[in-house]
Design a protein around this motif. Structure first.
Motif: not given
Length: 203
Positions: A102-107, A164-171, A173-177
């Motif tokens: 889902s994250i990759q599709g959105a990106l 675009k609330w979460f854009q950075q890599d660490w964000e 990853y946090l969203l995924g978790i």
């Protein structure tokens, strides 16, 4: 590298779930491979068509295709008594796949400068599209539409990334978790969306 590992885990989970549905429906070995592959890749193919990514990019994912084929083959040959061990972990792997795809599709949609509606759709389809195709081919009502909170988590990912609330890599990853944890909690406590039919009020 982390995304690659999560992609492999998610692909295995989706392919195994398709193969297990085929076994439950007493399909032959060919049916196992078909359901396993469409579960793992069907949603991503539909997403690519809708947001303008060439469908042929699927063939650039050779590692994932071979991984899915290997996972289906293992399910086909392992003793039935070992299946219970797969079932213990399949929900976690499935949650990882749902979150990652889902994250990759959105990106992908964001990178193509698509509107937020397209971002949400691109987030949802990789996570649920394959499962819907699987259940349809198996003659079942798609589980995602009736029993579980599943697509909702993909929609949430699409909204967060689309705005675009979460854009950075660490964000990310946090969203995924967070989504993995929420998915597992929803399974544990049997969360579901309200149901409304013609005979009863909302339940």
């Amino acid at each position: 590298m982390i995304w690659d590992v999560l992609n492999v885990i998610g692909t295995i989970a989706f392919a195994v779930s398709g193969a297990m549905v085929a076994m439950e429906e007493k399909y032959d070995i060919f049916g196992m491979y078909v359901l396993g592959l469409v579960t793992a890749f069907g949603g991503g193919v539909i997403r690519n068509i809708l947001i303008g990514i060439p469908v042929t990019t699927l063939w650039q994912q050779e590692l994932l295709i071979y991984t899915a084929l290997l996972a289906i083959t293992l399910i086909a040959v392992i003793p039935s008594k070992w299946m219970k061990y797969w079932r213990k972990w399949i929900n976690l792997f499935d949650a990882i796949g749902l979150s990652t795809f889902s994250i990759q599709g959105a990106l992908y949609a964001v990178q193509l400068h698509q509107p937020i509606v397209a971002v949400i759709i691109a987030s949802v389809l990789p996570g649920i599209g394959g499962g819907v195709i699987r259940d349809t081919l198996a003659g079942r009502k798609p589980i995602v539409f009736q029993k579980e909170i599943y697509a909702f988590w993909s929609i949430l990912i699409g909204i967060v990334i689309g705005l675009k609330w979460f854009q950075q890599d660490w964000e990310l990853y946090l969203l995924g978790i967070i989504i993995i944890i929420l998915r597992m909690i929803s399974l544990q406590y049997n969360w579901r969306l309200p149901i409304r039919n013609l005979d009863k009020s909302i339940s």
